[in-house]
Design a protein around this motif. Structure first.
Motif, PDB file in Angstrom:
ATOM      1  N   LEU A  36      29.440  26.872  15.275  1.00  0.00           N
ATOM      2  CA  LEU A  36      30.510  27.092  14.309  1.00  0.00           C
ATOM      3  C   LEU A  36      31.498  28.172  14.733  1.00  0.00           C
ATOM      4  O   LEU A  36      32.539  28.345  14.095  1.00  0.00           O
ATOM      5  CB  LEU A  36      29.924  27.450  12.940  1.00  0.00           C
ATOM      6  N   GLY A  37      31.132  28.933  15.772  1.00  0.00           N
ATOM      7  CA  GLY A  37      32.037  29.967  16.253  1.00  0.00           C
ATOM      8  C   GLY A  37      32.112  31.178  15.355  1.00  0.00           C
ATOM      9  O   GLY A  37      33.090  31.927  15.397  1.00  0.00           O
ATOM     10  N   ALA A  38      31.098  31.410  14.534  1.00  0.00           N
ATOM     11  CA  ALA A  38      31.107  32.555  13.628  1.00  0.00           C
ATOM     12  C   ALA A  38      29.688  33.055  13.403  1.00  0.00           C
ATOM     13  O   ALA A  38      28.750  32.254  13.279  1.00  0.00           O
ATOM     14  CB  ALA A  38      31.737  32.180  12.292  1.00  0.00           C
ATOM     15  N   VAL A  39      29.547  34.367  13.349  1.00  0.00           N
ATOM     16  CA  VAL A  39      28.248  34.987  13.084  1.00  0.00           C
ATOM     17  C   VAL A  39      28.015  34.987  11.581  1.00  0.00           C
ATOM     18  O   VAL A  39      28.928  35.275  10.801  1.00  0.00           O
ATOM     19  CB  VAL A  39      28.231  36.425  13.636  1.00  0.00           C
ATOM     20  N   PRO A  40      26.800  34.671  11.129  1.00  0.00           N
ATOM     21  CA  PRO A  40      26.555  34.627   9.680  1.00  0.00           C
ATOM     22  C   PRO A  40      26.389  36.004   9.069  1.00  0.00           C
ATOM     23  O   PRO A  40      26.121  36.989   9.759  1.00  0.00           O
ATOM     24  CB  PRO A  40      25.238  33.854   9.580  1.00  0.00           C
ATOM     25  N   GLU A  41      26.537  36.043   7.773  1.00  0.00           N
ATOM     26  CA  GLU A  41      26.145  37.199   6.986  1.00  0.00           C
ATOM     27  C   GLU A  41      24.630  37.124   6.821  1.00  0.00           C
ATOM     28  O   GLU A  41      24.097  36.101   6.380  1.00  0.00           O
ATOM     29  CB  GLU A  41      26.841  37.134   5.629  1.00  0.00           C
ATOM     30  N   LEU A  51      20.703  33.523   5.335  1.00  0.00           N
ATOM     31  CA  LEU A  51      21.929  33.507   6.127  1.00  0.00           C
ATOM     32  C   LEU A  51      23.042  32.807   5.362  1.00  0.00           C
ATOM     33  O   LEU A  51      22.793  31.797   4.690  1.00  0.00           O
ATOM     34  CB  LEU A  51      21.699  32.767   7.455  1.00  0.00           C
ATOM     35  N   ARG A  52      24.272  33.333   5.503  1.00  0.00           N
ATOM     36  CA  ARG A  52      25.401  32.681   4.844  1.00  0.00           C
ATOM     37  C   ARG A  52      26.650  32.774   5.727  1.00  0.00           C
ATOM     38  O   ARG A  52      26.972  33.825   6.239  1.00  0.00           O
ATOM     39  CB  ARG A  52      25.672  33.314   3.474  1.00  0.00           C
ATOM     40  N   TRP A  53      27.310  31.635   5.872  1.00  0.00           N
ATOM     41  CA  TRP A  53      28.608  31.560   6.538  1.00  0.00           C
ATOM     42  C   TRP A  53      29.645  31.183   5.475  1.00  0.00           C
ATOM     43  O   TRP A  53      29.404  30.269   4.681  1.00  0.00           O
ATOM     44  CB  TRP A  53      28.638  30.476   7.606  1.00  0.00           C
ATOM     45  N   THR A  54      30.785  31.830   5.479  1.00  0.00           N
ATOM     46  CA  THR A  54      31.856  31.509   4.537  1.00  0.00           C
ATOM     47  C   THR A  54      33.155  31.331   5.313  1.00  0.00           C
ATOM     48  O   THR A  54      33.585  32.246   6.033  1.00  0.00           O
ATOM     49  CB  THR A  54      32.030  32.620   3.492  1.00  0.00           C
ATOM     50  N   PHE A  55      33.760  30.168   5.170  1.00  0.00           N
ATOM     51  CA  PHE A  55      34.987  29.856   5.895  1.00  0.00           C
ATOM     52  C   PHE A  55      36.129  29.670   4.901  1.00  0.00           C
ATOM     53  O   PHE A  55      36.169  28.665   4.170  1.00  0.00           O
ATOM     54  CB  PHE A  55      34.793  28.587   6.735  1.00  0.00           C
ATOM     55  N   LEU A 118      24.742  28.020   3.319  1.00  0.00           N
ATOM     56  CA  LEU A 118      23.692  28.942   2.892  1.00  0.00           C
ATOM     57  C   LEU A 118      22.349  28.416   3.366  1.00  0.00           C
ATOM     58  O   LEU A 118      21.947  27.299   3.027  1.00  0.00           O
ATOM     59  CB  LEU A 118      23.700  29.086   1.374  1.00  0.00           C
ATOM     60  N   VAL A 119      21.658  29.222   4.172  1.00  0.00           N
ATOM     61  CA  VAL A 119      20.330  28.866   4.674  1.00  0.00           C
ATOM     62  C   VAL A 119      19.356  29.933   4.194  1.00  0.00           C
ATOM     63  O   VAL A 119      19.439  31.092   4.610  1.00  0.00           O
ATOM     64  CB  VAL A 119      20.309  28.772   6.211  1.00  0.00           C
ATOM     65  N   THR A 120      18.453  29.550   3.312  1.00  0.00           N
ATOM     66  CA  THR A 120      17.547  30.515   2.689  1.00  0.00           C
ATOM     67  C   THR A 120      16.189  30.540   3.383  1.00  0.00           C
ATOM     68  O   THR A 120      15.842  29.639   4.144  1.00  0.00           O
ATOM     69  CB  THR A 120      17.355  30.188   1.196  1.00  0.00           C
ATOM     70  N   GLY A 121      15.417  31.592   3.061  1.00  0.00           N
ATOM     71  CA  GLY A 121      14.125  31.769   3.722  1.00  0.00           C
ATOM     72  C   GLY A 121      12.925  31.700   2.810  1.00  0.00           C
ATOM     73  O   GLY A 121      11.818  32.062   3.239  1.00  0.00           O
ATOM     74  N   ASP A 122      13.109  31.210   1.570  1.00  0.00           N
ATOM     75  CA  ASP A 122      11.956  31.183   0.660  1.00  0.00           C
ATOM     76  C   ASP A 122      11.939  29.957  -0.249  1.00  0.00           C
ATOM     77  O   ASP A 122      11.317  29.977  -1.310  1.00  0.00           O
ATOM     78  CB  ASP A 122      11.915  32.455  -0.184  1.00  0.00           C
ATOM     79  N   GLU A 123      12.580  28.867   0.161  1.00  0.00           N
ATOM     80  CA  GLU A 123      12.628  27.677  -0.698  1.00  0.00           C
ATOM     81  C   GLU A 123      11.250  27.122  -0.978  1.00  0.00           C
ATOM     82  O   GLU A 123      10.964  26.661  -2.085  1.00  0.00           O
ATOM     83  CB  GLU A 123      13.510  26.603  -0.048  1.00  0.00           C
ATOM     84  N   GLU A 124      10.374  27.158   0.020  1.00  0.00           N
ATOM     85  CA  GLU A 124       9.059  26.531  -0.132  1.00  0.00           C
ATOM     86  C   GLU A 124       8.174  27.245  -1.147  1.00  0.00           C
ATOM     87  O   GLU A 124       7.172  26.693  -1.585  1.00  0.00           O
ATOM     88  CB  GLU A 124       8.345  26.448   1.218  1.00  0.00           C
ATOM     89  N   VAL A 125       8.542  28.456  -1.521  1.00  0.00           N
ATOM     90  CA  VAL A 125       7.753  29.175  -2.530  1.00  0.00           C
ATOM     91  C   VAL A 125       8.548  29.338  -3.828  1.00  0.00           C
ATOM     92  O   VAL A 125       8.253  30.200  -4.655  1.00  0.00           O
ATOM     93  CB  VAL A 125       7.267  30.542  -1.997  1.00  0.00           C
ATOM     94  N   GLY A 126       9.574  28.499  -4.018  1.00  0.00           N
ATOM     95  CA  GLY A 126      10.303  28.495  -5.272  1.00  0.00           C
ATOM     96  C   GLY A 126      11.579  29.301  -5.293  1.00  0.00           C
ATOM     97  O   GLY A 126      12.178  29.501  -6.350  1.00  0.00           O
ATOM     98  N   SER A 127      12.010  29.825  -4.124  1.00  0.00           N
ATOM     99  CA  SER A 127      13.277  30.571  -4.005  1.00  0.00           C
ATOM    100  C   SER A 127      13.350  31.803  -4.904  1.00  0.00           C
ATOM    101  O   SER A 127      14.391  32.065  -5.520  1.00  0.00           O
ATOM    102  CB  SER A 127      14.464  29.640  -4.296  1.00  0.00           C
TER     103      SER A 127
END
Length: 370
Positions: A36-41, A51-55, A118-127
């Motif tokens: 994507l050519g951009a570093v995420p937040e 992680l989140r990218w906003t364009f 938006l890519v999250t790290g806890d969806e499997e445990v209910g976010s």
């Protein structure tokens, strides 16, 4: 795409292992930055890395997660492999292939302008640490596309999901010697048995034909299921404490409210016993109306691309799409990988479907952000 998928699968990311999730986030972030050519937040909440990218000014949200249900070391028993057009490995379907398809879909567009990823790290445990982030990112947008796996091997999209609630009913009794003076005790196990039977009968009371007058749902009736049970401390003691875990799946917000009323209204049947009801609503339902317009658009695009006609199905499992829909954002789920066996030994992805699904998503994003 396969090389990218292999790299993600080889980086294990069990939800409960926050260090592993952080390492995975670094890898996912690097993949997104390259394509994507951009570093995420990078957003760390409660030790969990998202992680989140906003364009530009977002109109469309793409939602995924990089955590999996597979404990560290699962690669030893479930190694990465590609055989006869099928990719296997921990989390390959749920949902690392979906992430690869998402990044490649955006990379194929002239620009990612108007998109939030938006890519999250806890969806499997209910976010629990990402829910506010998901809702904040989705509020006011034209569309949310969820990169969870398709509903089945045919690639069906998920157009509705049941909401979830979790409860624990704690039964307080009184201990006594089971042989010498059981009559002086209050048996929490016996009271728990009464409550299990009462809870098992709640499905009818909370259903679409109850007093709230709700119309029947495509998702069917609520399911209210006692699951984990425990009672007592020793073999020769009247149990002073018992616990009942309850899994609830509901098709509509009204059914979720009704179920909560029923659970809070439980009363003890055994003289002297006392109940405490813990827990409550988790994910709200993703009702069919939230996906109808986007599913129609996806179906037209699939036809234009010469792909097989799309099917939409309602499913009992929940995802982060429940949260995006709950804040009024039109949501279409199941746009990720095609395969089956999520969370199981048979988890796999059909490789031949990866490029067509990527093309479908790219065109969906292009049209929805206009």
């Amino acid at each position: 795409m396969l090389a990218d998928l292999e790299e993600l699968v080889l980086c294990e990311s069990f939800s409960a292992d926050h260090a592993a999730v952080a390492r995975s986030a670094q890898l996912v972030g690097a993949l997104g930055a390259r394509l994507l050519g951009a570093v995420p937040e990078t957003i760390v909440v409660g030790g969990v890395t998202h992680l989140r990218w906003t364009f530009g000014t977002p109109r469309v949200l793409l939602v995924g997660h990089h955590d999996t249900v597979w404990p560290g070391g699962s690669l030893e028993t479930h190694p990465w492999s590609v055989v006869d057009g099928v990719a296997r490995g921990p989390g390959v379907l749920d949902m690392k292939a979906g992430l690869v398809q998402m990044f490649h879909a955006l990379a194929s567009l002239p620009s990612p302008e108007g998109v939030c990823v938006l890519v999250t790290g806890d969806e499997e445990v209910g976010s629990p640490t990402s829910r506010e982030l998901i809702e904040e990112s989705a509020r006011g947008l034209a569309a949310a596309f969820v990169l969870e796996a398709s509903a089945d091997e045919t690639g069906a999209l998920k157009t509705a999901r049941k909401g979830t609630s979790r409860y624990e009913v704690v039964v307080h009794g009184k201990a006594a010697h089971a042989g010498l003076e059981p009559h002086k005790g209050i048996n929490a196990a016996v009271e728990a048995a009464h409550q299990v039977l009462a809870i098992a009968g709640f499905g009818v009371s909370a259903g679409p034909d109850s007093a709230d007058g709700e119309a029947p749902s495509a998702l069917g009736a609520p399911t209210i299921t006692p699951t984990l049970l425990s009672a007592g401390s020793t073999l020769n003691t009247v149990p002073a404490l018992a616990k009942i875990s309850v899994d609830v799946r509901v098709p509509t917000a009204a059914a979720q409210d009704r179920t909560d009323e029923l659970m809070r209204g439980l009363t003890a049947r055994t003289p002297g016993a006392r109940l405490t009801v813990l827990g409550g609503r988790k994910r709200p339902p993703m009702e069919p109306s939230s996906s109808a317009g986007l599913f129609g658009l996806a179906s037209r695009i699939a036809s234009e691309l010469g792909q097989e006609p799309l099917r939409g199905v309602a499913v009992g499992g929940a995802s982060d799409g429940n949260y995006t829909a709950s804040v009024g954002c039109p949501t279409l789920d199941g746009l990720g990988a095609v395969g089956s066996g999520a969370h199981a030994d048979t988890e796999h992805v059909r490789i031949a479907t990866m490029v067509p699904r990527t093309q479908l998503l790219a065109e969906l994003v292009a049209r929805a952000r206009r």
